[in-house]
Design a protein around this motif. Structure first.
Motif, short mmCIF file in Angstrom:
data_model
loop_
_atom_site.label_atom_id
_atom_site.label_comp_id
_atom_site.label_asym_id
_atom_site.label_seq_id
_atom_site.Cartn_x
_atom_site.Cartn_y
_atom_site.Cartn_z
N GLU A 1 3.86 4.60 14.72
CA GLU A 1 3.67 6.04 14.89
C GLU A 1 2.58 6.59 13.97
N SER A 2 2.63 6.14 12.72
CA SER A 2 1.63 6.66 11.77
C SER A 2 0.24 6.14 12.12
N ARG B 1 -6.51 10.63 15.55
CA ARG B 1 -7.27 11.63 14.79
C ARG B 1 -8.70 11.20 14.58
N PHE C 1 -1.16 8.01 15.02
CA PHE C 1 -1.58 9.34 14.62
C PHE C 1 -2.95 9.32 13.96
N ILE C 2 -3.12 8.45 12.96
CA ILE C 2 -4.40 8.51 12.21
C ILE C 2 -5.55 8.00 13.06
N ASN D 1 -4.26 5.30 4.52
CA ASN D 1 -4.71 5.66 5.88
C ASN D 1 -6.22 5.60 6.01
N ASP D 2 -6.90 6.14 4.99
CA ASP D 2 -8.36 6.17 5.04
C ASP D 2 -8.94 4.76 5.10
#
Lengths: 896, 127
Positions: free
Chosen positions: B16-17, B24, B20-21, B109-110
């Motif tokens: 899920e995460s 994005r 999302f990222i 995330n980055d």
């Protein structure tokens, strides 16, 4: 038809052949032949001098008279050569290291080179051997009479023939054995001739055996089916106590007989020969005894009653008119007798000259020792006279003893006589504390008892002083009867005599030795003998300090060794000392070496006396001797300790290896565990971090999403906490630190509570939870909350991993024997066969995801398993491939 | 043009995460929760890059990677591996099998987005 002349001429030709062999063997330069002479085979054949005419003729007679007795005479030596090999090897090693010349020399050298002990041992050897030589005279005379038909088959042997025979044998032996005094007492010529004679007697006996079995008896089977076979084989004596005595006695004899010592130890050219002899000599004995029984049986069946069974080997072929065979057999018997007489009288003459004649001469000429008179002439002359004297003694015994018709009994008397050496020899090889006085008393007393109880009675006739003594005891004392000494009755004379003589002999050796103090030389010699493998003989130089002028020593040496050998010895030693010229420095080491060289010729005791006459200031450093003994003792103890240590070390090493392996395995398991913990922790952490970053860095997250992400963070945090709790719990369970109070409880109540707790989860997951047959009530030893935890874990697993369309979980319980069983089964995907072994392992979550996609921590079952184990029960995965789903069973022992 | 990122991961929250990222960052996402499904995705959905977990049901990440590198048609697909074990051993195995990048969990995330973008730019021709 054989005549006296034919027999006589054949014997003379045979003797001439022996001479040729001996002569060639001593002079030859043919390297191959010399190697043959030193070979183990020739060595073994020379040991076969053990088989005398007693064996050749008498074994058959013995078999006829007493059945299997004769076999004991072969069994004893076989036992020694096969089983006591270590004993013979030590004997040979000592013999070579100390240049031992005879059995008397061995005993006297060991007990401090005592000259009186040497005289006593010589006396025992001579008297003990005399009956034996008489036996050979008897055998040759009788067989000569038989083969030349000059005597009736059952008649007594002719005294005149025996006398001339004794003279002939003496001449023959003197020519044979005393042609010169060798630097060392080796007689390669004699050994070669003896070995040849051993072959002749073996082949002769086998030939007559084959003829008797197949020529007369008609084969082995028919011989042993003759009625006489029963008579010979059914001897009541066989394998009884007398048989044991005979076996033991012959075992002792193979070591103690002077002629056996001569061929086995003194003439030994290479210690390794013993290895071959240890099996080859018993083989020889087996071959030579092979035909004894058949000849005895056939003889009994075909020869007229009253025939002398000792002569069956000769009379059987003669009765079949096989004169050539008979002549060959006669020569075989002649071989066996002459070889014994030659070796025995050489051995005895060396003893007599070394231990009796030389000391007396030295004492008589004690004022003129430094003059250059040649002792060698005295040695040779005394040996020649000794040989003549010994044969004369044998003849006299033959002429005057009354039991001369049975060869075997005379031989046994001789065996018993020389057996008196045994205690002193065993002591010499293995006991450090024996003293010369102890050995003297032991040997003397044993010898006197033997004389009185065994030898003397053989001279007794039907009446007379000796016969009276046997009946009424010495001087009329009842306790001093030769055959019932001190009132001991019920033994045959041989066992009786051996019993008393050997017991008194051994007891005196031990008691007198312990009661006396060892002199320095006795102590030194005992250390050198008992520890012969460690203490090389060359050490005396450091232990015995004395000095002499080199001229005196040289004169002494050449008197005994002869000029060439003495010169060479001195020159060699000078070279070793790096001295120009032929004369070495007469230091203690050289004196010791010279003494040993002289001992090889005249015996240890005499050599010592001689050297002492020219050497002055002799001191045996007692400290050094003690040091040597202690050193040996210490080395021994040290090596034992080392051995022990190394065994311990080895054990420790293997224990360490095992522990190390365990540690390695545990380390690997720990790494694996940590890596799994890391993985399990990182997984929720990943979600937490990732969503936290999203929430922090993303501006326009709608509120619904915002809430969802926070929920995930929250859930994963709880998952993380639960995981950590479980890890800690499992750790405590596994290490046994978790304190559990076991009570007698009803497991049904825990199961019921677990069911109630799980209802909510089941409902939420849409799983039908059914409870089937239940026991109602039973008692087990457990902690109720923990047991509930186990049941909840099993039920929630069953719910969680049940991905069936109409999921069901069933719970039942039952009593099986003395166990309570609770079973949780589901209709989910089940556990793949390849993962069944893993389910109770930590972090084994399996790969089928649960209802919500999550898989568990993999610790639940591991924890449940540990808990059930703590209750003394089992958690099992029931393997049933027919039914879909997984079935887990908790099995607990019922409380008594 | 949007790139298609295949996420192979069995933990739903992590999926899920990542979804999302990466959404994005302007990428399309397709998901597989086991090794076999990952291979199916490669065959059927021609992703431009794969973000691959190691501990997976049925076939693990290494097996998937090995399969990809053994196929002429797909061998140039860029693969970024994510692992919760983070051991050197795994990193070495992945490298020897021809992984393009390797990030340990928990990831930033980055870092993941940057890495995916970098690999997409450097995408080999024919992929």
């Amino acid at each position: 038809m054989l005549s006296t002349n034919v027999a006589l001429v054949t014997s003379l030709l045979y003797v001439a052949l022996l001479f040729l062999i001996a002569f060639y063997s001593e002079r030859t330069t043919n390297e191959g032949y010399r190697r043959l002479l030193r070979s183990p085979a020739v060595y073994t054949l020379s040991i076969s001098v053990y088989c005398t005419s007693w064996t050749f003729f008498g074994a058959v007679g013995s078999a006829v008279r007493t059945g299997l007795d004769f076999a004991a005479i072969y069994l004893g030596p076989t036992l020694i050569f096969v089983g006591w090999w270590f004993f013979l090897r030590k004997l040979v090693r000592i013999g070579k290291a100390h240049r031992i010349t005879s059995i008397a020399d061995l005993i006297s050298s060991r007990y401090g080179k005592d000259p009186r002990l040497a005289v006593l041992a010589t006396l025992v050897a001579v008297v003990g051997t005399t009956p034996y030589i008489a036996l050979q005279l008897n055998a040759i005379t009788t067989s000569f009479g038989v083969v030349s038909r000059s005597a009736p088959l059952s008649g007594a042997p002719d005294i005149t023939t025996a006398f001339w025979l004794a003279i002939a044998l003496a001449t023959f032996t003197i020519l044979f054995g005393t042609r010169n005094v060798d630097a060392d007492e080796h007689h390669p010529g004699v050994v070669a001739a003896i070995a040849f004679e051993a072959l002749v007697k073996l082949i002769a006996l086998i030939s007559v055996g084959l003829f008797v079995v197949f020529g007369i008896g008609g084969g082995v089977v028919s011989v042993f089916s003759l009625p006489e076979a029963q008579e010979v084989l059914k001897s009541e004596e066989a394998f009884g106590s007398r048989w044991m005595v005979l076996t033991m006695l012959s075992a002792v004899a193979i070591i103690c007989l002077p002629r056996q010592f001569q061929v086995t130890v003194v003439e030994n050219a290479d210690e390794r020969g013993l290895l071959t002899a240890s099996w080859l000599f018993p083989t020889y004995l087996l071959l030579i005894s092979l035909f004894v029984l058949p000849i005895a049986i056939v003889g009994l069946s075909t020869m007229p009653a009253g025939s002398n069974p000792d002569m069956f080997v000769l009379t059987l072929p003669m009765s079949e008119r096989q004169d050539l065979l008979a002549l060959f057999v006669f020569i075989g018997g002649f071989s066996s007798a002459t070889s014994m007489v030659i070796v025995a009288s050489i051995a005895l003459s060396i003893m007599v000259s070394n231990h009796i004649v030389v000391p007396i001469t030295l004492w008589l000429k004690r004022d003129s020792v430094k003059r250059s008179s040649d002792l060698r002439t005295i040695l040779l002359t005394s040996r020649r006279f000794s040989i003549a004297g010994i044969l004369l003694l044998g003849f006299l015994y033959f002429a005057s003893s009354t039991q001369s018709d049975a060869l075997a009994s005379i031989g046994l008397i001789a065996f018993a006589g020389v057996a008196q050496f045994m205690p002193s020899i065993v002591g010499a090889l293995f006991w450090r504390n024996g003293t010369a006085l102890g050995a003297t008393w032991a040997l003397g007393a044993g010898f006197v008892i033997w004389l009185f109880t065994l030898l003397l009675p053989t001279f007794a006739g039907e009446s007379g002083a000796l016969a009276d003594m046997i009946k009424h005891g010495l001087f009329g004392y009842e306790l001093l009867k030769p055959y019932e000494l001190f009132g001991l009755k019920g033994f045959d004379p041989l066992s009786h005599s051996l019993f008393w003589s050997l017991i008194v002999n051994s007891a005196l050796l031990v008691l007198v030795s312990l009661a006396t103090t060892q002199k320095p030389l006795e102590r030194l010699q005992s250390a050198l003998f008992v520890d012969v493998y460690r203490n090389v003989a060359g050490q005396e130089g450091r232990l015995i300090r004395r000095s002499a002028t080199v001229d005196d020593l040289y004169i002494l040496a050449q008197r005994i060794m002869g000029v060439p050998d003495a010169t060479e010895l001195f020159r060699n030693h000078a070279r070793e000392q790096d001295i120009e010229g032929d004369m070495p420095l007469p230091d203690a080491a050289f004196i010791a070496q010279l003494e040993r060289r002289l001992a090889a010729i005249i015996g240890g005791a005499s050599a010592r006396v001689l050297v002492s006459q020219v050497a002055i200031g002799e001191t045996i450093s007692l400290d050094e001797v003690i040091e040597l003994v202690d050193e040996t003792q210490q080395v021994l103890e040290y090596s034992q300790r080392l051995e022990q240590k190394s065994t311990e070390l080895e054990q420790t090493a293997s224990q360490l290896r095992y522990a190390n392996e365990q540690l390695r395995e545990m380390d690997a398991r720990k790494d694996e565990f940590l890596s799994q913990v890391s993985h399990e922790v990182r997984t929720p952490m990943t979600s937490i971090r990732s969503f936290a970053e999203i929430l922090r860095n993303t501006d326009n997250v709608d509120s619904e999403q915002n809430k969802r992400f926070l929920d995930i963070i929250h859930d994963e945090s709880i998952r993380l906490t639960g995981l950590l709790d479980e890890i800690l719990e499992l750790g405590r369970l596994e290490s046994g630190q978790m304190s559990m109070t076991l009570d007698q409880i009803d497991p049904e109540q825990s199961l019921q509570r677990a069911l109630e707790t799980s209802l909510g989860l089941a409902e939420a997951s849409g799983v039908t939870l059914t409870s089937r047959v239940r026991t109602g009530s039973a008692d087990v030893l457990a902690e109720p909350d923990r047991l509930t935890q186990v049941f909840i874990n099993l039920i929630s697993n069953a719910i969680h991993y049940n991905t069936s369309d109409s999921p069901r979980v069933e719970i039942e319980s039952r009593l099986v024997g003395d166990r309570y069983e609770a079973i949780v089964s589901d209709n989910g995907p089940g556990i793949p066969a390849n993962e069944r072994d893993l389910v109770f392992k930590k972090f084994a979550t399996g790969w089928s995801p649960g209802r919500d996609g999550h898989s568990g921590t993999g610790l639940g079952l591991a924890i449940s398993n540990e808990i059930v184990k703590a209750f003394g029960g089992e958690l099992l995965l029931v393997e049933d491939s027919d039914v879909a789903g997984a079935t887990f069973k908790v099995s607990l022992p019922l409380a008594v | 043009m949007n790139k298609r990122v295949a996420i192979v991961e069995d933990e739903p929250h992590i999926v899920e995460s990542l979804r999302f990222i990466l959404n994005r960052a302007g990428h399309d996402v397709i998901v597989a929760d086991n090794g076999d499904a990952a291979i199916e995705i490669v065959k059927n959905d021609s992703p431009d890059i794969m973000v691959l977990d190691i501990m997976l049901p049925i076939k693990n990440g290494f097996e998937v990677l090995k399969w990809i590198r053994s196929q002429t048609r797909y061998r140039s697909l860029p693969v970024l591996m994510l692992t919760a074990k983070g051991q050197d051993k795994d990193r070495n195995t992945a490298t020897s099998l021809g992984v393009d990048a390797f990030i340990a969990k928990p990831f930033s995330n980055d870092e993941v987005v940057d890495c995916v973008n970098r690999l997409l730019v450097a995408e080999r021709p024919g992929g």
